[in-house]
Write a protein that holds these residues in place. Structure first.
Motif, PDB file in Angstrom:
ATOM      1  N   VAL A   1      39.201  46.456  44.664  1.00 35.15           N
ATOM      2  CA  VAL A   1      38.742  45.283  43.872  1.00 35.15           C
ATOM      3  C   VAL A   1      39.291  45.418  42.528  1.00 35.15           C
ATOM      4  O   VAL A   1      39.746  46.710  42.077  1.00 35.15           O
ATOM      5  N   ASP A   2      39.103  44.580  41.611  1.00 35.18           N
ATOM      6  CA  ASP A   2      39.828  44.374  40.376  1.00 35.18           C
ATOM      7  C   ASP A   2      39.002  45.840  39.549  1.00 35.18           C
ATOM      8  O   ASP A   2      37.788  45.776  39.621  1.00 35.18           O
TER       9      ASP A   2
ATOM     10  N   LYS B   1      38.115  45.794  36.813  1.00 33.51           N
ATOM     11  CA  LYS B   1      36.998  45.584  35.947  1.00 33.51           C
ATOM     12  C   LYS B   1      35.786  45.434  36.536  1.00 33.51           C
ATOM     13  O   LYS B   1      34.724  45.555  36.291  1.00 33.51           O
ATOM     14  N   ARG B   2      35.957  45.317  37.972  1.00 34.25           N
ATOM     15  CA  ARG B   2      34.565  45.254  38.413  1.00 34.25           C
ATOM     16  C   ARG B   2      34.057  46.658  39.392  1.00 34.25           C
ATOM     17  O   ARG B   2      33.001  46.459  40.125  1.00 34.25           O
ATOM     18  N   MET B   3      35.069  47.525  38.947  1.00 36.83           N
ATOM     19  CA  MET B   3      34.660  48.916  39.738  1.00 36.83           C
ATOM     20  C   MET B   3      33.050  49.320  39.301  1.00 36.83           C
ATOM     21  O   MET B   3      32.470  49.850  39.957  1.00 36.83           O
ATOM     22  N   PRO B   4      32.990  49.447  37.955  1.00 37.24           N
ATOM     23  CA  PRO B   4      31.638  49.888  37.273  1.00 37.24           C
ATOM     24  C   PRO B   4      30.438  49.383  38.175  1.00 37.24           C
ATOM     25  O   PRO B   4      29.513  50.031  38.737  1.00 37.24           O
ATOM     26  N   ALA B   5      30.552  47.790  38.396  1.00 38.50           N
ATOM     27  CA  ALA B   5      29.545  47.034  39.007  1.00 38.50           C
ATOM     28  C   ALA B   5      29.055  47.558  40.474  1.00 38.50           C
ATOM     29  O   ALA B   5      28.405  47.757  41.100  1.00 38.50           O
ATOM     30  N   LEU B   6      30.930  47.665  41.130  1.00 33.69           N
ATOM     31  CA  LEU B   6      30.511  48.330  42.584  1.00 33.69           C
ATOM     32  C   LEU B   6      30.041  49.521  42.750  1.00 33.69           C
ATOM     33  O   LEU B   6      29.044  49.967  43.497  1.00 33.69           O
ATOM     34  N   LEU B   7      30.454  50.513  41.892  1.00 32.41           N
ATOM     35  CA  LEU B   7      29.770  51.769  41.955  1.00 32.41           C
ATOM     36  C   LEU B   7      28.434  51.926  41.779  1.00 32.41           C
ATOM     37  O   LEU B   7      27.735  52.996  42.147  1.00 32.41           O
ATOM     38  N   ARG B   8      27.840  51.112  40.940  1.00 30.45           N
ATOM     39  CA  ARG B   8      26.299  51.013  40.570  1.00 30.45           C
ATOM     40  C   ARG B   8      25.781  50.275  41.907  1.00 30.45           C
ATOM     41  O   ARG B   8      24.742  50.783  42.422  1.00 30.45           O
ATOM     42  N   ALA B   9      26.368  49.242  42.494  1.00 34.49           N
ATOM     43  CA  ALA B   9      25.625  48.315  43.583  1.00 34.49           C
ATOM     44  C   ALA B   9      25.696  49.210  44.903  1.00 34.49           C
ATOM     45  O   ALA B   9      24.855  49.138  45.668  1.00 34.49           O
ATOM     46  N   MET B  10      26.723  50.240  44.912  1.00 28.94           N
ATOM     47  CA  MET B  10      26.674  50.491  46.271  1.00 28.94           C
ATOM     48  C   MET B  10      25.524  51.531  46.671  1.00 28.94           C
ATOM     49  O   MET B  10      24.994  52.353  45.921  1.00 28.94           O
ATOM     50  N   PRO B  11      25.095  51.387  48.196  1.00 25.95           N
ATOM     51  CA  PRO B  11      24.083  52.244  48.222  1.00 25.95           C
ATOM     52  C   PRO B  11      24.704  53.753  48.473  1.00 25.95           C
ATOM     53  O   PRO B  11      25.547  53.862  48.835  1.00 25.95           O
ATOM     54  N   LYS B  12      23.729  54.573  47.865  1.00 26.96           N
ATOM     55  CA  LYS B  12      24.429  56.055  47.784  1.00 26.96           C
ATOM     56  C   LYS B  12      22.924  56.778  48.057  1.00 26.96           C
ATOM     57  O   LYS B  12      21.970  56.664  47.950  1.00 26.96           O
ATOM     58  N   ALA B  13      23.328  58.288  48.352  1.00 21.44           N
ATOM     59  CA  ALA B  13      22.307  59.026  48.355  1.00 21.44           C
ATOM     60  C   ALA B  13      22.678  60.244  47.193  1.00 21.44           C
ATOM     61  O   ALA B  13      23.861  60.595  46.904  1.00 21.44           O
TER      62      ALA B  13
ATOM     63  N   THR C   1      39.269  51.933  45.025  1.00 22.06           N
ATOM     64  CA  THR C   1      37.978  51.412  45.731  1.00 22.06           C
ATOM     65  C   THR C   1      37.821  52.279  47.183  1.00 22.06           C
ATOM     66  O   THR C   1      36.620  52.539  47.353  1.00 22.06           O
ATOM     67  N   GLN C   2      38.846  52.697  47.609  1.00 24.50           N
ATOM     68  CA  GLN C   2      38.751  53.588  48.887  1.00 24.50           C
ATOM     69  C   GLN C   2      37.938  54.734  48.615  1.00 24.50           C
ATOM     70  O   GLN C   2      37.124  55.430  49.492  1.00 24.50           O
ATOM     71  N   GLN C   3      38.330  55.465  47.515  1.00 30.98           N
ATOM     72  CA  GLN C   3      37.816  56.619  47.126  1.00 30.98           C
ATOM     73  C   GLN C   3      36.461  56.506  46.889  1.00 30.98           C
ATOM     74  O   GLN C   3      35.394  57.174  47.260  1.00 30.98           O
ATOM     75  N   ALA C   4      35.666  55.465  46.199  1.00 26.13           N
ATOM     76  CA  ALA C   4      34.506  54.994  45.849  1.00 26.13           C
ATOM     77  C   ALA C   4      33.689  54.686  47.054  1.00 26.13           C
ATOM     78  O   ALA C   4      32.589  55.506  47.308  1.00 26.13           O
TER      79      ALA C   4
ATOM     80  N   SER D   1      30.663  42.295  50.108  1.00 25.98           N
ATOM     81  CA  SER D   1      30.572  41.296  48.963  1.00 25.98           C
ATOM     82  C   SER D   1      31.170  41.349  47.672  1.00 25.98           C
ATOM     83  O   SER D   1      31.268  40.476  47.077  1.00 25.98           O
ATOM     84  N   PHE D   2      31.962  42.451  47.569  1.00 27.76           N
ATOM     85  CA  PHE D   2      32.720  42.356  46.295  1.00 27.76           C
ATOM     86  C   PHE D   2      34.347  41.950  46.629  1.00 27.76           C
ATOM     87  O   PHE D   2      34.950  41.748  45.600  1.00 27.76           O
ATOM     88  N   VAL D   3      34.661  41.574  47.646  1.00 23.69           N
ATOM     89  CA  VAL D   3      36.003  41.102  48.155  1.00 23.69           C
ATOM     90  C   VAL D   3      36.019  39.596  47.532  1.00 23.69           C
ATOM     91  O   VAL D   3      35.063  38.818  47.852  1.00 23.69           O
ATOM     92  N   GLU D   4      37.117  39.354  46.964  1.00 25.31           N
ATOM     93  CA  GLU D   4      37.267  38.020  46.404  1.00 25.31           C
ATOM     94  C   GLU D   4      38.020  37.149  47.094  1.00 25.31           C
ATOM     95  O   GLU D   4      39.415  37.602  47.433  1.00 25.31           O
ATOM     96  N   HIS D   5      37.724  36.298  47.824  1.00 23.29           N
ATOM     97  CA  HIS D   5      38.161  35.317  48.700  1.00 23.29           C
ATOM     98  C   HIS D   5      38.909  34.274  48.036  1.00 23.29           C
ATOM     99  O   HIS D   5      38.420  33.793  47.000  1.00 23.29           O
ATOM    100  N   ASP D   6      40.098  33.833  48.280  1.00 20.83           N
ATOM    101  CA  ASP D   6      40.825  32.791  47.893  1.00 20.83           C
ATOM    102  C   ASP D   6      40.420  31.456  48.734  1.00 20.83           C
ATOM    103  O   ASP D   6      41.537  31.083  49.457  1.00 20.83           O
ATOM    104  N   TYR D   7      39.411  30.856  48.473  1.00 23.16           N
ATOM    105  CA  TYR D   7      39.222  29.724  49.186  1.00 23.16           C
ATOM    106  C   TYR D   7      39.976  28.619  48.465  1.00 23.16           C
ATOM    107  O   TYR D   7      39.485  28.644  47.191  1.00 23.16           O
TER     108      TYR D   7
END
Ligand code: HPA
Ligand code: ZN
Length: 350
Positions: free
Chosen positions: A7-8, A10-22, A310-313, A344-350
């Motif tokens: 992911v870009d 710039k969107r990593m912080p949002a992804l890191l917060r959104a991902m389900p975690k324990a 992103t893979q490490q996240a 859901s974080f993947v940017e599709h080029d439609y």
């Protein structure tokens, strides 16, 4: 391992917060925010040696683990009733929910509190009630791990274990916390063997400040399933191989390690090196009220400082879900949610 699309940044912080975690390494007494500490002091008639919330926060500068433990211990004096423990746990669970924590395993101890005249039932019943309410109140699950205090004797730990046995069903595991140096895991060999016999899951703090030898003995003598911290393992190649081979999960706490001067800065942290060596690393907050942030902040700032991919996240979140003390079916369900979140974080080029 599931391959994710980068992911870009710039969107990593949002992804890191959104991902389900324990979250698998946090001391509930270490989530006592100064505001709540003052409120509890007032309702329980306790006088704090600080004039204000700010005055208290200003005292949170530490040289090492012991200097932190002294202040942390003073804070626990405001906790008096079952309601206090319930409120404390609920305050943490609300913060965890905001970081999309789907499951938390809360460390607590009874020895601190019984030493202050409380019963272990006061502590355990209050915390457990919050765990029972967690699904409906916070949309997540939570369980309890009782830590023995390692600066006390093994005899004290046996007494503690005996004392909590009537409430055994409310506790999933046994851990080992407090001053590490000079108190090696093997000091608690017999009481951990007993806890194992009783069916508790086992963990221990090892290799936070202590040498790699403490990690070896936590594994080989205490027979723990996870190592809390374990960051000193990088000093021992054979140990790194053992941790990777046996897929031992490490509950690493980056903010804690910087605040307690194990590493100078987050950029100096060896978390990336440990992941590259194939270790099952997880990110946790340890004592979030004292160390500058909750688990989401730990993920975001560590990822930034170490330029995690992103893979490490994905791997970090997956490791945390995998290392939890829950059924395989639950882990599978969480893994589906985790994959869906990354997709859901993947940017599709439609
Ligand atoms: N290490 C050991 N004991 C603790 C800690 C820690 O980071 N936090 C609370 N008790
Ligand atoms: Zn800890």
């Amino acid at each position: 391992m599931f391959k994710v699309h980068p992911v870009d940044p710039k969107r990593m912080p949002a992804l890191l917060r959104a991902m389900p975690k324990a979250e698998l390494h946090m001391h509930i007494e270490g989530s006592l925010e100064p505001e709540l500490m003052f409120a509890m002091a007032k309702r329980n008639g306790v006088t704090l040696p600080y004039a204000s919330v700010q005055d208290l926060r200003n005292a949170y500068v530490f040289d090492n683990l012991q200097s932190f433990l002294d202040i942390y211990h003073a804070g626990t004096l405001v906790l008096k009733t079952e309601e206090d423990f319930y409120d404390l746990a609920c305050a943490y669970l609300a913060r965890a929910q905001a970081d999309n924590v789907v499951h938390a395993e809360l460390f607590f101890d009874t020895q601190t509190h019984t030493d202050h005249g409380l019963s272990s039932a006061t502590v355990i019943n209050g915390l457990h009630r919050a765990c029972v309410d967690a699904p409906q109140k916070f949309g997540m699950t939570a369980s309890l791990i009782l830590c023995f205090l390692r600066h006390l004797s093994e005899e004290d730990a046996f007494e503690c274990l005996e004392d909590i046995l009537p409430l055994r069903e409310k506790i999933v595991g046994i851990g080992l916390a407090s001053s590490e140096l000079g108190h090696p895991p093997e000091k608690f060999a017999k009481v951990f063997a007993k806890a194992r016999q009783l069916g508790f899951r086992l963990v221990a703090h090892a290799g936070e400040e202590g040498p790699p030898a403490y990690i070896w003995s936590a594994l080989d003598i205490l027979k723990v399933e996870r190592i809390d911290h374990g960051v000193q393992a990088t000093r021992d190649t054979a140990l790194m191989q053992r941790l990777a081979q046996d897929k031992i999960s490490l509950t690493v706490c980056p903010f804690s390690n910087v605040k307690l001067r194990v590493f100078n800065t987050l950029a100096d942290h060896t978390l990336g090196q440990m992941m590259d060596a194939g270790l099952c690393v997880t990110i946790n907050s340890d004592d979030p009220a004292y160390f500058g942030g909750y688990v989401g902040d730990n993920y975001v700032q560590t990822a930034q400082a170490l330029r995690l991919t992103t893979q490490q996240a994905y791997t970090l979140a997956h490791n945390s879900l995998h290392a939890a003390f829950v059924s395989d079916a639950t882990k599978q369900q969480w893994t589906h949610q985790l994959k869906a979140c990354f997709e859901s974080f993947v940017e599709h080029d439609y």
